[in-house]
Design a protein around this motif. Sequence first.
Motif, mmCIF file in Angstrom:
data_model
loop_
_atom_site.group_PDB
_atom_site.id
_atom_site.type_symbol
_atom_site.label_atom_id
_atom_site.label_comp_id
_atom_site.label_asym_id
_atom_site.label_seq_id
_atom_site.Cartn_x
_atom_site.Cartn_y
_atom_site.Cartn_z
ATOM 1 N N GLN A 125 34.045 -18.037 31.886
ATOM 2 C CA GLN A 125 34.598 -18.456 33.172
ATOM 3 C C GLN A 125 33.631 -19.674 33.110
ATOM 4 O O GLN A 125 34.555 -21.177 33.966
ATOM 5 N N LYS A 126 32.743 -19.379 34.007
ATOM 6 C CA LYS A 126 32.310 -19.968 34.676
ATOM 7 C C LYS A 126 31.410 -21.545 33.977
ATOM 8 O O LYS A 126 31.496 -22.870 34.284
ATOM 9 N N CYS A 127 31.777 -21.307 32.503
ATOM 10 C CA CYS A 127 30.975 -22.427 31.735
ATOM 11 C C CYS A 127 32.589 -23.720 32.010
ATOM 12 O O CYS A 127 32.067 -24.485 32.386
ATOM 13 N N HIS A 128 33.570 -23.154 31.622
ATOM 14 C CA HIS A 128 34.910 -23.627 32.022
ATOM 15 C C HIS A 128 34.661 -24.613 33.329
ATOM 16 O O HIS A 128 34.594 -25.572 33.671
ATOM 17 N N LEU A 129 34.516 -23.928 34.557
ATOM 18 C CA LEU A 129 34.518 -23.947 35.465
ATOM 19 C C LEU A 129 33.818 -25.411 36.143
ATOM 20 O O LEU A 129 33.486 -26.923 36.389
ATOM 21 N N ARG A 130 32.099 -25.173 35.308
ATOM 22 C CA ARG A 130 31.214 -26.357 35.368
ATOM 23 C C ARG A 130 31.506 -27.901 34.410
ATOM 24 O O ARG A 130 31.644 -28.654 34.887
ATOM 25 N N LEU A 131 32.188 -26.986 33.039
ATOM 26 C CA LEU A 131 32.504 -28.586 32.474
ATOM 27 C C LEU A 131 33.848 -29.320 32.958
ATOM 28 O O LEU A 131 33.933 -30.490 33.185
ATOM 29 N N LEU A 132 34.347 -28.533 34.146
ATOM 30 C CA LEU A 132 36.000 -29.311 34.418
ATOM 31 C C LEU A 132 35.238 -30.315 35.845
ATOM 32 O O LEU A 132 35.437 -31.416 35.877
ATOM 33 N N ARG A 133 34.165 -29.542 36.727
ATOM 34 C CA ARG A 133 33.802 -29.997 37.514
ATOM 35 C C ARG A 133 32.305 -31.565 37.211
ATOM 36 O O ARG A 133 32.529 -32.589 37.868
ATOM 37 N N SER A 134 32.187 -30.997 35.992
ATOM 38 C CA SER A 134 31.204 -32.731 35.475
ATOM 39 C C SER A 134 32.196 -33.302 34.738
ATOM 40 O O SER A 134 31.845 -34.290 35.738
ATOM 41 N N LEU A 135 33.042 -32.838 34.308
ATOM 42 C CA LEU A 135 34.424 -34.228 33.611
ATOM 43 C C LEU A 135 34.428 -35.630 35.031
ATOM 44 O O LEU A 135 34.737 -36.886 34.862
ATOM 45 N N ILE A 136 34.856 -34.595 35.763
ATOM 46 C CA ILE A 136 35.657 -34.927 37.132
ATOM 47 C C ILE A 136 34.974 -35.271 38.092
ATOM 48 O O ILE A 136 35.063 -36.762 38.210
#
Length: 231
Positions: A125-136
Amino acid sequence: MTSHTLANSLLEPILRQGPGALLDRLLTRPINSGEVLFESGAPLIHLIFPHSGVISIQAILNDGRAIERTSVGHEDAVGIVEHALGLKSTPCRAVVAVSGRASWLPIDDLGAILSSCDEMREVIQKCHLRLLRSLIQSVACASVHSASQRLATWLLRAVDRSDSCQLDITQRMLAEIFGLRLATISDACARLHAAGAIGQGRGNLTIVNREQLKAQACECYDHWLEIRHLT
C-alpha cells in the motif's frame, strides 16, 4: 550472498516473512547504465530490488521515443505495484539510468507472502502511495520548472540512491529521461557546471558541491524526500 550485503529496504520484510530458502533464490548482480531490464509488454515474472543506482521506468511513445514516468532506487522495487494489481505483463520499459546493483526474485516465490501477510500488504500500500505521489509531483515539476532545476533535483535523488558522488550516466540518457533535446540537457549541465555544482566527464557526472546543487534544484526535491520516507 548474505542478507547484510542487501541494501533494499523492501527486501527485509520479504525475507523475514518468507522461508529461509528465499534468500538463496535471489539473483544479485551489477546493473549498468543504459541496460534495458525489460521492455513494455514483457511477461512479469520477477521483481527487481535495486540496492544502489537508479532504474528509470519509461513510457514508450508512438514514435518510439521514451520518457521517464518514475524512477526506482533502494527504497522500492520494480514490478511490485504491477504484481499487486494483478498485471501479468509490464506496462513500461525499465532501463538502468545510473549503474549500481540489484536483486531479482521470482514472483512465484512471493505469492503466499504477498497475499497472506498483513505487514506485506501494508508495504505494498505504501508502494502504491509513493508511486502515485511521485507521478503527481513529476507532472507538476515538468510543467513549471526549468530544465536545469529539474536536472539538479534528479541528480540529487540519484546521489541519494547511489554509493558515490560520481554517476555513470550520459547526457543522452538524461535527454531520454526528461524527454528533452540533447542540446537542452547539454545547456542545463553547463549551467550546473558553471555554478560549481557538478563536474562532467566522458559518460559520467560528478557532484562536486552538493549544497550548490541543492541551491539550483527546485522545491520538488524536498517533496521527494517526504515521499521517500513513507515507509
